[in-house]
Design an enzyme around this catalytic site. Structure first.
Site, PDB file in Angstrom:
ATOM      1  N   THR A   1     -46.819 -25.468   7.739  1.00 15.99           N
ATOM      2  CA  THR A   1     -47.667 -26.253   8.647  1.00 15.99           C
ATOM      3  C   THR A   1     -46.881 -26.744   9.858  1.00 15.99           C
ATOM      4  O   THR A   1     -47.332 -26.621  10.996  1.00 15.99           O
ATOM      5  CB  THR A   1     -48.223 -27.483   7.921  1.00 15.99           C
ATOM      6  OG1 THR A   1     -48.493 -27.122   6.564  1.00 15.99           O
ATOM      7  CG2 THR A   1     -49.480 -27.979   8.589  1.00 15.99           C
ATOM      8  N   VAL A   2     -45.695 -27.318   9.602  1.00 16.86           N
ATOM      9  CA  VAL A   2     -44.906 -27.889  10.701  1.00 16.86           C
ATOM     10  C   VAL A   2     -44.381 -26.779  11.613  1.00 16.86           C
ATOM     11  O   VAL A   2     -44.499 -26.864  12.839  1.00 16.86           O
ATOM     12  CB  VAL A   2     -43.729 -28.727  10.152  1.00 16.86           C
ATOM     13  CG1 VAL A   2     -42.889 -29.282  11.299  1.00 16.86           C
ATOM     14  CG2 VAL A   2     -44.241 -29.864   9.275  1.00 16.86           C
TER      15      VAL A   2
ATOM     16  N   ARG B   1     -40.934 -16.607   4.498  1.00 19.05           N
ATOM     17  CA  ARG B   1     -40.920 -15.759   3.307  1.00 19.05           C
ATOM     18  C   ARG B   1     -41.758 -14.505   3.476  1.00 19.05           C
ATOM     19  O   ARG B   1     -41.359 -13.428   3.101  1.00 19.05           O
ATOM     20  CB  ARG B   1     -41.437 -16.565   2.102  1.00 19.05           C
ATOM     21  CG  ARG B   1     -40.290 -17.295   1.439  1.00 19.05           C
ATOM     22  CD  ARG B   1     -40.705 -17.820   0.079  1.00 19.05           C
ATOM     23  NE  ARG B   1     -40.096 -19.135  -0.092  1.00 19.05           N
ATOM     24  CZ  ARG B   1     -40.709 -20.215  -0.512  1.00 19.05           C
ATOM     25  NH1 ARG B   1     -41.979 -20.146  -0.868  1.00 19.05           N
ATOM     26  NH2 ARG B   1     -40.084 -21.357  -0.615  1.00 19.05           N
TER      27      ARG B   1
ATOM     28  N   GLY C   1     -55.343 -33.726   0.221  1.00 21.64           N
ATOM     29  CA  GLY C   1     -54.064 -33.155   0.647  1.00 21.64           C
ATOM     30  C   GLY C   1     -53.033 -34.200   1.033  1.00 21.64           C
ATOM     31  O   GLY C   1     -51.999 -33.876   1.606  1.00 21.64           O
TER      32      GLY C   1
ATOM     33  N   ASP D   1     -39.274 -40.610  -2.433  1.00 22.27           N
ATOM     34  CA  ASP D   1     -39.331 -40.151  -1.041  1.00 22.27           C
ATOM     35  C   ASP D   1     -38.958 -41.298  -0.100  1.00 22.27           C
ATOM     36  O   ASP D   1     -38.168 -41.127   0.833  1.00 22.27           O
ATOM     37  CB  ASP D   1     -40.755 -39.643  -0.751  1.00 22.27           C
ATOM     38  CG  ASP D   1     -40.943 -39.306   0.709  1.00 22.27           C
ATOM     39  OD1 ASP D   1     -40.415 -38.275   1.156  1.00 22.27           O
ATOM     40  OD2 ASP D   1     -41.630 -40.079   1.420  1.00 22.27           O
TER      41      ASP D   1
ATOM     42  N   LYS E   1     -35.642 -41.672   2.628  1.00 15.44           N
ATOM     43  CA  LYS E   1     -35.765 -42.055   4.040  1.00 15.44           C
ATOM     44  C   LYS E   1     -35.008 -43.360   4.308  1.00 15.44           C
ATOM     45  O   LYS E   1     -34.332 -43.503   5.324  1.00 15.44           O
ATOM     46  CB  LYS E   1     -37.239 -42.197   4.404  1.00 15.44           C
ATOM     47  CG  LYS E   1     -37.991 -40.864   4.348  1.00 15.44           C
ATOM     48  CD  LYS E   1     -39.495 -41.087   4.411  1.00 15.44           C
ATOM     49  CE  LYS E   1     -40.269 -39.775   4.407  1.00 15.44           C
ATOM     50  NZ  LYS E   1     -41.721 -39.992   4.108  1.00 15.44           N
TER      51      LYS E   1
ATOM     52  N   GLY F   1     -47.747 -35.054   8.286  1.00 13.60           N
ATOM     53  CA  GLY F   1     -48.710 -34.141   8.891  1.00 13.60           C
ATOM     54  C   GLY F   1     -47.988 -33.170   9.800  1.00 13.60           C
ATOM     55  O   GLY F   1     -46.985 -33.513  10.438  1.00 13.60           O
TER      56      GLY F   1
END
Lengths: 436, 436
Positions: A14-15, A46, A189, A203, A207, A304
């Site tokens: 996505t990114v 991939r 999602g 997570d 960070k 996102g």
């Protein structure tokens, strides 16, 4: 005009796809702003056949990211592979060692190998940029690394995980239970099929460990973060918090104390009416307390594809605006050799207010016994609420303490439990003072 | 280590003295972070004998800032003189032309001469940094100029004046009138003896015009800002806003529309529960809506010697980290020659919701007449509140409209007034939609 800056993108999820599209569609804007063109000269993913809605003609394809890092005709290696180990780690190290700038969104990699990679980048005289690794599109790395230069930071804290904030916001606003909100987050999602990494607080811890290093000039210590996730938070806790003037958020907090630096991730009570209490849904926010500047807060989309791509693009643009051989600023704010060792403050020494919720049997003397345990441990109370517990003949007793220590609270809670009338696990939630 | 960066400070008021102290007291931290020392080599102020609590021995003294700019042995000229005209203007221009970097906190100077000065800086190949000129210590210039590179901005808005926000916050929280709050702000040093520039919205307009240029890549057009100040806002307006779910803030808003760019400064209704509604007292906040990133908000101290000095210091550090002859980034985000002309959108075309408060005589048919005027101008209403006006036999009618145009609202209000039963000036306050 200077030669075009050639970008190699490793990872076309996505990114990566959003970044590719942005570089192509903003070609002129980027060239005008940066004083030189930016082009994608090579990519790696991939599956070459997958339709990503991007035109890869004229772009060199690599099946192996290591090949791209070592041999691609590129000025910048953009690492969007993810994961703390290989291939991400070895690719980034190889690119830097070869004198290629690196931009990465990989917080796990930096939490584990950030200092080592910063050293490699500095030796090679290239840039290692990672704005997207913490709080997505929010420019908190730049704020700490550049804007606040010269300030001494006392605390940095924030909402760093969109999944957790989405669940807590939904629970509070729609009076839904944790499991239901998690399922909803998965459906939309916002949460993985296995959500442990997010809802367990890990997570956020990754960070936070990066922010700690930038804020305090210490080596990254991602293994020395106290971590509690949000799986324990009930809708009753959220209601009780609101009644007492607080909202529950999963915060990552790094704070300088007299005995070292606290790094902690846990559900936290923040005052209603504070700005951070109003940070809803998948939005992230970071607050920095700096001695010259005062308190700075940044909020925006923490995840996102597009928001992350925006941060990656900003990092690439910084490289485009700089000139080869004359780079600007070390990766971790100061040269890696000047980073101080991380000295961990003990969690037991943590000072602050606490919210304590106990389910107790409804008999004479219970309340007095609780009060006595608090008093014995030197804890003074801001408020006490007692009410019937849902669907049982137990009572819920909620205490909000004035500032005290973690050790005192643990001892007092153990003392109360030792007297035998507490049912189930007590809920203990730390309160964080905020200024804004 | 590279040679020390020599800084010359023109103006030793609160900001200048705070900056001087910070550079001296953070000497090692700055050297570690920037890879070179930063020293103050020259200063200039009006009165050499005044005690500023700083040790000026070993620092060259100039009585005339023009001399410092033209002849000082400096790498960076820090302009803290203030004012859009001379000496600030000629000194900055002279320093840039001579190949000396400039850091300034002077919004009036940039609002008037920013494009011209950016051109001089680009020709000379030096940096013109001005983080402190807008929203004090908040790194909004860097966010727009660097982090958001490649994004297309649709709107930027914010609370850019601490004096106004202090007064409005105090009115709302403590139920005090405008005059009383202004007097209090003056007593505390948050407002000048002549407060017109702040409370009239002109300071916000200067800052907004700089943000507009950075956000939209247009030439600075500080004369083309629609400006309304806060002197008209009554405690009744504030109460009525709260009851309807809004808070009143003085916002500067720059927005791209189909007919051009709106630049407007006016009291604005923002939704309760939005983050900007919680920005209190002298705190500033800026929100940027960007197409790739999404919505980014930054908040922090908008004024004060230390916060301003922090921003100036960050700008100096950026220069120290860069290398001579290889500078980084044009002053206004893109080279001045690429800035587009500013095309002003007409205020009459502004679209949005409106709060309209009318004092009317209490007679039959008034309400129907108001409703008819709204309907005639195509305005649909979100809510209508009617109540007795304070201490009179008039009624207050409050209308909140759905999105409509400024022209329709003006016409409708004139229509209502034309019917002869409105007493005094109608109050019209624009509503701004927010996302966070």
């Amino acid at each position: 005009m200077t030669q075009a800056l050639k970008v190699g993108i490793a990872g076309l999820g996505t990114v990566g796809a959003a970044l590719f599209r942005a570089i192509v569609s903003r070609h002129k804007l980027l060239a005008d702003t940066c004083g030189r063109e930016i082009t994608v000269s090579a990519v790696c993913a991939r599956d070459k056949t997958r339709d990503r809605g991007i035109d890869l003609s004229g772009v060199e394809w690599f099946d192996d990211p290591a090949e791209l890092a070592r041999k691609g005709d590129i000025d910048v290696f953009v690492e969007l592979i993810g994961g703390e180990g290989d291939p991400a780690h070895s690719c980034v190290a190889a690119a830097l060692a070869r004198g290629i700038h690196v931009v990465t969104a990989n917080k796990a990699l930096l939490a584990r190998h950030g200092v080592e990679l910063a050293e490699v980048a500095e030796e090679a005289g290239v840039l290692l940029n990672f704005e997207a690794a913490v709080a997505g599109g929010i420019p908190v790395i730049k704020a700490l690394r550049e804007s606040l230069t010269g300030n001494s930071i006392s605390r940095v804290y924030g909402i760093l995980n969109g999944t957790c904030n989405y669940i807590l916001t939904r629970m509070q606003k729609e009076n839904m239970g944790f499991d239901e909100c998690l399922a909803e987050a998965q459906r939309l999602g916002y949460a993985e099929a296995d959500p442990t990494f997010d809802i367990g607080g890990f997570d956020t811890a990754h960070k936070l460990s990066i922010l700690t290093s930038l804020a305090f000039g210490t080596r990254i210590a991602s293994d020395e973060v106290y971590v509690e996730g949000i799986t324990n938070i009930s809708i009753e806790d959220i209601h009780a918090a609101e009644e007492l003037g607080y909202r529950i958020k999963l915060l990552g907090v790094a704070q300088r104390t007299s005995t070292g630096i606290e790094q902690r991730v846990h559900p936290t009570m923040v005052p209603l009416g504070s700005m951070i209490a109003e940070v809803d849904s998948v939005t992230n926010a970071v607050t920095i307390e700096a001695d010259i500047l005062g308190e700075l807060m940044l909020s925006g989309p923490g995840a996102g594809g597009d928001a992350t791509a925006s941060a990656v693009l900003g990092d690439i643009a910084d490289i485009a605006k700089s000139r080869p051989g004359h780079q600007h600023g070390p990766a971790l704010g100061r040269p890696a050799k000047y980073l101080e060792p991380y000295t961990q403050a003990q969690m037991r020494s943590h000072e602050g207010g606490y919210f304590i919720s106990l389910k107790v049997e409804d008999r004479v003397g219970v309340f007095a016994a609780i009060a006595a345990q608090m008093s014995k441990n030197g804890i003074s109370l801001e408020s006490i609420v007692q009410r019937p517990a849902n669907g049982s003949d137990l009572k819920t007793v909620i205490l909000v303490t004035h500032a005290t220590t973690e050790a005192s609270v643990r001892e007092a809670v153990e003392g109360v439990r030792g007297e035998g009338y507490v049912n189930g696990e007590p809920q203990v939630i730390r309160i964080e003072r905020t200024k804004q």
